[in-house]
Scaffold this active site. Structure first.
Site, PDB file in Angstrom:
ATOM      1  N   ASP A   1       0.812  -1.210   0.000  1.00  0.00           N
ATOM      2  CA  ASP A   1       0.000   0.000   0.000  1.00  0.00           C
ATOM      3  C   ASP A   1       0.848   1.264   0.000  1.00  0.00           C
ATOM      4  O   ASP A   1       2.070   1.212   0.151  1.00  0.00           O
ATOM      5  CB  ASP A   1      -0.955  -0.005   1.210  1.00  0.00           C
TER       6      ASP A   1
ATOM      7  N   ASP B   1      -7.831  -2.316  13.909  1.00  0.00           N
ATOM      8  CA  ASP B   1      -9.231  -2.619  13.559  1.00  0.00           C
ATOM      9  C   ASP B   1      -9.311  -3.859  12.671  1.00  0.00           C
ATOM     10  O   ASP B   1     -10.346  -4.130  12.072  1.00  0.00           O
ATOM     11  CB  ASP B   1      -9.877  -1.403  12.873  1.00  0.00           C
TER      12      ASP B   1
ATOM     13  N   HIS C   1      -7.331  -4.380  10.000  1.00  0.00           N
ATOM     14  CA  HIS C   1      -6.982  -4.172   8.593  1.00  0.00           C
ATOM     15  C   HIS C   1      -5.692  -4.873   8.220  1.00  0.00           C
ATOM     16  O   HIS C   1      -4.796  -5.057   9.035  1.00  0.00           O
ATOM     17  CB  HIS C   1      -6.983  -2.683   8.208  1.00  0.00           C
TER      18      HIS C   1
ATOM     19  N   GLU D   1      -9.639  -1.716   5.145  1.00  0.00           N
ATOM     20  CA  GLU D   1     -10.331  -1.402   6.381  1.00  0.00           C
ATOM     21  C   GLU D   1     -11.606  -2.239   6.519  1.00  0.00           C
ATOM     22  O   GLU D   1     -12.110  -2.776   5.532  1.00  0.00           O
ATOM     23  CB  GLU D   1     -10.713   0.083   6.386  1.00  0.00           C
TER      24      GLU D   1
END
Ligand code: GLP
Length: 241
Positions: free
Chosen positions: A67, A136, A138, A143
């Site tokens: 990413d 979270d 990810h 996400e």
């Protein structure tokens, strides 16, 4: 899944570097999928050490990063391009032309995502993908959502991610709100995945990821369906498992 519970961050880093080194030795022209964040820094240090000791040759290795923040230039010290150079690429004999990271400055997001997916395809796919875990759940910057994204796409970062990553920026306002990330499908097509998790702050989400229901609300839970995942997690991260 093969789960290795190790003592601490250093042990995790050493073990991860050994698995990656074995990949490079057995397939010198392998495609490594690489991750950023604080988790793999120690692993990259160990790989650099192995290179300096003459144990590893990166000359034929190709890479594709997971990413990149949208809007950051390559010379921005918070860009993942900068991170990879700083922690790995500039210390080993890798051919920079064989390293790939989404272009954070691309104006046409859809075109950049399609280009990046093509790059990975033209490399023949990823042999070994390194992954960290967001608080979270990810992976990359996938996400929590109501579906799993198949391919590289542009995402809006969650407040939790912005909050977690602001420590690297002058303030939360400076954290980019969007990023390009490989999709869950892209990640799942990697032939092998090395999933690194360290620290008590990841214990709850790691438990959900490894043993909870497989759901896009916890993106890492999809890894339960991958045929070759090596989890290397320290005692603190495994505390709830
Ligand atoms: C970042 C990255 C992820 C990384 C995760 C965890 O947002 N995009 O690839 O795995 O967050 O980061 P850290 O290792 O610093 O906890």
């Amino acid at each position: 899944m093969k789960i290795y519970k190790v003592k601490n961050y250093d042990e995790m880093s050493k073990k991860a570097a050994s698995v990656i080194a074995a990949q490079i030795v057995t397939k010198p022209d392998c495609v490594l999928g690489l991750a950023t964040g604080s988790t793999p820094i120690g692993t990259y240090e160990c790989l650099v050490e192995k290179y300096r000791n003459g144990e590893l040759d990166f000359s034929e290795v190709k890479t594709a990063n997971l990413d990149e923040y949208k809007g950051l230039t390559k010379d921005n010290d918070q860009s993942y391009y900068y991170f990879m150079n700083h922690h790995l690429f500039s210390h080993v004999n890798i051919d920079m032309a064989q390293t790939n990271i989404p272009d954070g400055t691309a104006q046409d997001a859809a075109a950049e995502c399609a280009r990046y997916e093509d790059v990975i395809r033209s490399l023949g796919g990823v042999d070994l993908q390194v992954l960290g875990l967001g608080h979270d759940g990810h992976i990359g910057f996938n996400e929590p959502d109501d579906h799993f994204a198949a391919e590289t796409h542009c995402v809006d970062l969650t407040e939790m991610t912005i909050e977690a990553n602001k420590r690297f920026f002058a303030s939360a306002d400076d954290v980019p709100r969007q990023a390009f990330t490989m999709g869950i499908g892209t990640i799942m097509r990697a032939r092998r995945i090395v999933f690194l998790v360290s620290g008590s702050d990841k214990a709850e989400i790691l438990k959900k990821s490894l043993y909870g229901p497989v759901t896009p609300a916890v993106p890492a839970s999809i890894l339960q369906f991958h045929p070759d995942v090596v989890v290397i997690a320290d005692e603190a991260a495994m505390a709830g498992c």
